[in-house]
Design a protein around this motif. Structure first.
Motif: not given
Length: 78
Positions: A22-25, A28-37, A44-48, A50-60
């Motif tokens: 659910q979190a990966a969807i 918009s991050i591949n579930r396998t990649q999120l599991s690796r994190y 994660p690369r910079e783009a991912q 940013r997505r993680i931070c934006a989704h949770f509303g947190v600073d890196a």
């Protein structure tokens, strides 16, 4: 386990009941990649990141510092 992994797992638990798929969807991050994190000490690369931070509303930085420390700092500012 790194602080990043612990904090990301905590955020997923709080916001998605621990459901990685659910979190990966939602991020918009591949579930396998999120599991690796979460499990393989992969950063994660910079783009991912940013997505993680934006989704949770947190600073890196919140993903890099222990959450207990962040809570203490926030309480000290109130």
């Amino acid at each position: 386990m790194t602080t990043f992994e612990q904090n990301l797992k905590h955020l997923i638990e709080v916001h998605h009941g621990g459901n990685i798929s659910q979190a990966a969807i939602a991020m918009s991050i591949n579930r396998t990649q999120l599991s690796r994190y979460l499990n393989e000490n992969t950063w994660p690369r910079e783009a991912q990141l940013r997505r993680i931070c934006a989704h949770f509303g947190v600073d890196a930085r919140i993903l890099l510092d222990p959450l207990e420390g962040a809570d203490s700092q926030e309480q000290g500012q109130k």
